[in-house]
Design an enzyme around this catalytic site. Structure first.
Site, PDB file in Angstrom:
ATOM      1  N   SER A  89       0.832  -1.191   0.000  1.00 31.88           N
ATOM      2  CA  SER A  89       0.000   0.000   0.000  1.00 31.88           C
ATOM      3  C   SER A  89       0.880   1.259   0.000  1.00 31.88           C
ATOM      4  O   SER A  89       1.754   1.398  -0.848  1.00 31.88           O
ATOM      5  CB  SER A  89      -0.956  -0.041   1.197  1.00 31.88           C
ATOM      6  OG  SER A  89      -1.971   0.921   1.069  1.00 31.88           O
ATOM      7  N   ASP A 113      -5.367  -3.645  -2.981  1.00 32.26           N
ATOM      8  CA  ASP A 113      -4.403  -3.236  -1.955  1.00 32.26           C
ATOM      9  C   ASP A 113      -3.650  -4.419  -1.350  1.00 32.26           C
ATOM     10  O   ASP A 113      -4.259  -5.397  -0.903  1.00 32.26           O
ATOM     11  CB  ASP A 113      -5.163  -2.502  -0.851  1.00 32.26           C
ATOM     12  CG  ASP A 113      -4.258  -1.671   0.035  1.00 32.26           C
ATOM     13  OD1 ASP A 113      -3.160  -2.146   0.370  1.00 32.26           O
ATOM     14  OD2 ASP A 113      -4.645  -0.552   0.389  1.00 32.26           O
TER      15      ASP A 113
END
Length: 626
Positions: free
Chosen positions: A41, A403
């Site tokens: 991320s 993600d």
């Protein structure tokens, strides 16, 4: 020793909390050369920047990395919101994104009221027909009590019933509005009370007033219900028709978005030339690394950059760059990456067509040396719902990558070894524990439990958030607490209005977080620059490894006869012949060597429990690759 100047680094995801990392990395770079770097991320962005800066170290790569904080914090006026300006919606998603931005407004930071911004955002989120329905409902809400009071109120009404209605209405009003007493500005309260005030002004006596109050409550409930139904239906219809085309996110990462006057009224900052997120990342990577093209994994040379992403279609994590063969559609990637990056990839054309764009042929994803780093970063940072997912194809099917933090937000295990050559430093994020005001916490290297993560739970939302956090992070949290891990992970604390999804952090807040990051880097560098602390780290890892070797020895000793007998009689099936360079014709060709290995490992059982190991017994297991 030369290897004491090397380190690996892993960084936790956290959306805008990534501003913690540039100064921390620059501090570590004063002593260490980064060999392996990983993250997920926002940590993936920082990891890629670190790798690019290491590649361009001689050309001032780390100075450019540290300069990002100056870029975020040196602006005035609309330039103060460069962080928020990186997040730019697509044309299809701007109406929904307005609502998200409106809820982030605070008078003390942006100078805007969330209520007023939300009004304009909701106004622009539905079409003309829905606006007409809402306008009629608003007119009925405003005029209903007046009309009832002036023309329809009954002439006679029992006083005791009127009193009961008034008491019940007031009780309902208090129960509903009391929790919001600090959440609405005074103009909203005046507007909410306007139809009631007008209705009461036309009342002839207390019975009429009681009925007017009841009508106002009913119409208010109907107005709120109309709002919920209208916007709920509009959102459901939009997502049903467009979710796939917008890649399940509001922000694609590239494009030519320009905010309209309605966007500005909803809270979006005035444009100042800040590019979209993926374009900005690609430009910064090339600048730090000193390349004239989009930085590739091959450009990094011996620097090993590993990022985490999540394949939602398969329900599993993947490490980037891939070891598997994948295909991509130029139109799909052109939605989430700068056009120059997609054109540079120029993968080999195939006969297959994209399932999402049937007129577009699929191309083979380039091998590692030609794979753009920004593609891997983009695949790792796709915050669900906010940042669009990235589609790739295999076997004629679309795989949606989101993600990396979904499966491992802090992959401290990336570069782990039983007997490491140098430390893998970790930069992590956590809230302030109760009673601990330290902005940065670097745990002891032993098995102490001081500073163990703890979150007090005093509400239902807090309970639900704790469930989500535990669901996502429990493995990373437990891994980070092991001796040999904990002493090389610096935790940067942040409060509720710092980092996370706070896109509108003022420059002072960004500076504060960045300086905490610098402090975290200083603590790690100063601890491990001292040879005795580096030796202590290696010794702890050695003792942990010996415990695992001993446990393996117990198994080998207890089951030695079983497996030696198996090796003597087992014929390798033809289906498993590909395991060997030369398919075996007579049992396992390495059975003698395996027996010797089992014998030697089994002798560890007789050497005792290796007195001196830490009071933590981890598991040594075979796990599938990510």
């Amino acid at each position: 020793m030369e290897y004491d100047r090397y380190c690996d680094l892993t960084m936790r995801g956290g959306t805008t909390s990534g501003v913690v990392y540039p100064l921390a990395v620059a501090s570590l770079a004063r002593h260490y050369e980064f060999k392996q770097i990983g993250g997920a991320s926002a940590g993936a962005i920082a990891a890629a920047f670190t790798a690019a800066a290491e590649r361009g170290r001689a050309q001032g790569g780390f100075e450019k990395l540290a300069g990002l904080i100056d870029w975020f914090t040196s602006g005035t006026g609309a330039d103060r919101w460069r962080m928020a300006q990186l997040f730019q919606p697509a044309e299809k998603t701007r109406a929904l994104y307005r609502i998200v931005v409106a809820t982030m407004q605070k008078r003390e930071t942006t100078g805007r009221s969330a209520i007023s911004c939300l009004f304009f955002a909701l106004l622009g989120a539905v079409g003309l027909r829905a606006k007409s329905v809402l306008a009629l409902m608003a007119l009925l809400w405003l005029g209903g009590p007046v009309l009832w009071s002036a023309w329809l109120a009954p002439a006679r009404y029992p006083a005791w019933l009127a009193t009961l209605v008034v008491l019940l209405a007031v009780a309902c009003l208090v129960l509903v509005l009391w929790p919001l007493r600090t959440g609405l500005p005074w103009p909203a309260w005046v507007f909410s009370a306007l139809p009631l005030t007008l209705g009461l002004a036309f009342s002839r006596h207390h019975a009429t007033a009681a009925v007017v109050l009841l009508v106002w409550l009913v119409l208010s409930l109907a107005a709120v219900s109309a709002l919920i139904v209208t916007y709920g239906y509009a959102m459901q219809r939009f997502l049903k028709n467009n979710a796939e085309s917008i890649h399940f996110g509001l922000v694609p990462g590239t494009g030519d978005f320009r905010p309209s006057w309605l966007d500005r009224l909803a809270g979006m900052p005035k444009p100042t030339g800040v590019p979209p997120l993926a374009d900005w990342i690609a430009d910064r990577l090339d600048d730090m690394a000193g390349t004239a093209h989009a930085l590739t994994f091959g450009d990094l040379g011996e620097i090993n950059l590993v990022l985490m992403t999540t394949d939602l279609s398969e329900g599993r994590p993947y490490r980037l760059p891939f070891k598997e063969d994948w295909q991509y559609c130029e139109e799909c990637l052109g939605y989430v990456l700068p056009r120059r990056v997609v054109e540079q990839m120029n993968g080999p054309a195939t006969d297959a067509k994209c399932p999402l764009h049937e007129h577009m042929p699929l191309r083979g994803l380039p091998a590692r040396e030609n794979l753009p780093v920004v593609l891997a970063v983009r695949m790792s940072l796709s915050f669900p719902g906010l940042i669009a997912a990235v589609p790739l194809c295999r076997d004629g099917r679309v795989h949606w990558f989101s993600d990396g933090g979904i499966t491992s937000n802090f992959p401290i295990h990336f570069f782990d070894a039983l007997l490491p050559r140098w430390p893998t430093f970790g930069l992590s994020l956590q809230p302030y524990p109760n009673g601990d005001e330290r902005e940065v916490w670097l745990p002891e290297q032993d098995a102490s439990t001081s500073g163990t993560r703890y979150a007090s739970i005093g509400s239902v939302p807090g309970f639900l958030m704790s469930i989500l956090d535990t669901f996502l992070d429990w493995r990373d949290t437990m891994q980070s607490g092991l001796p040999g891990y904990r002493g090389r992970i610096a935790h940067v604390r942040q409060s509720g209005d710092e980092g996370g999804t706070n896109l509108f952090m003022p420059p002072a807040t960004i500076k504060r977080l960045a300086q905490r990051g610098r402090h975290a880097g200083d603590l790690l560098r100063e601890r491990f620059q001292q040879q005795q602390n580096t030796d202590r780290y290696r010794w702890i890892r050695l003792r942990m490894a010996m415990r695992e070797y001993h446990d393996l020895g117990v198994q080998a000793s207890d089951r030695d006869a079983m497996y030696e007998e198996l090796l003597d009689r087992f014929e390798i099936p033809e289906a498993l012949g590909e395991w060997f360079r030369t398919p075996p014709a007579d049992g396992d060709p390495f059975r003698d060597e395996i027996k010797v290995a089992l014998d030697h490992v089994g002798r560890l059982k007789d050497d005792g429990p290796f007195d001196g190991v830490p009071p933590v017994d981890p598991d040594l297991r075979l796990t599938p690759p990510e």
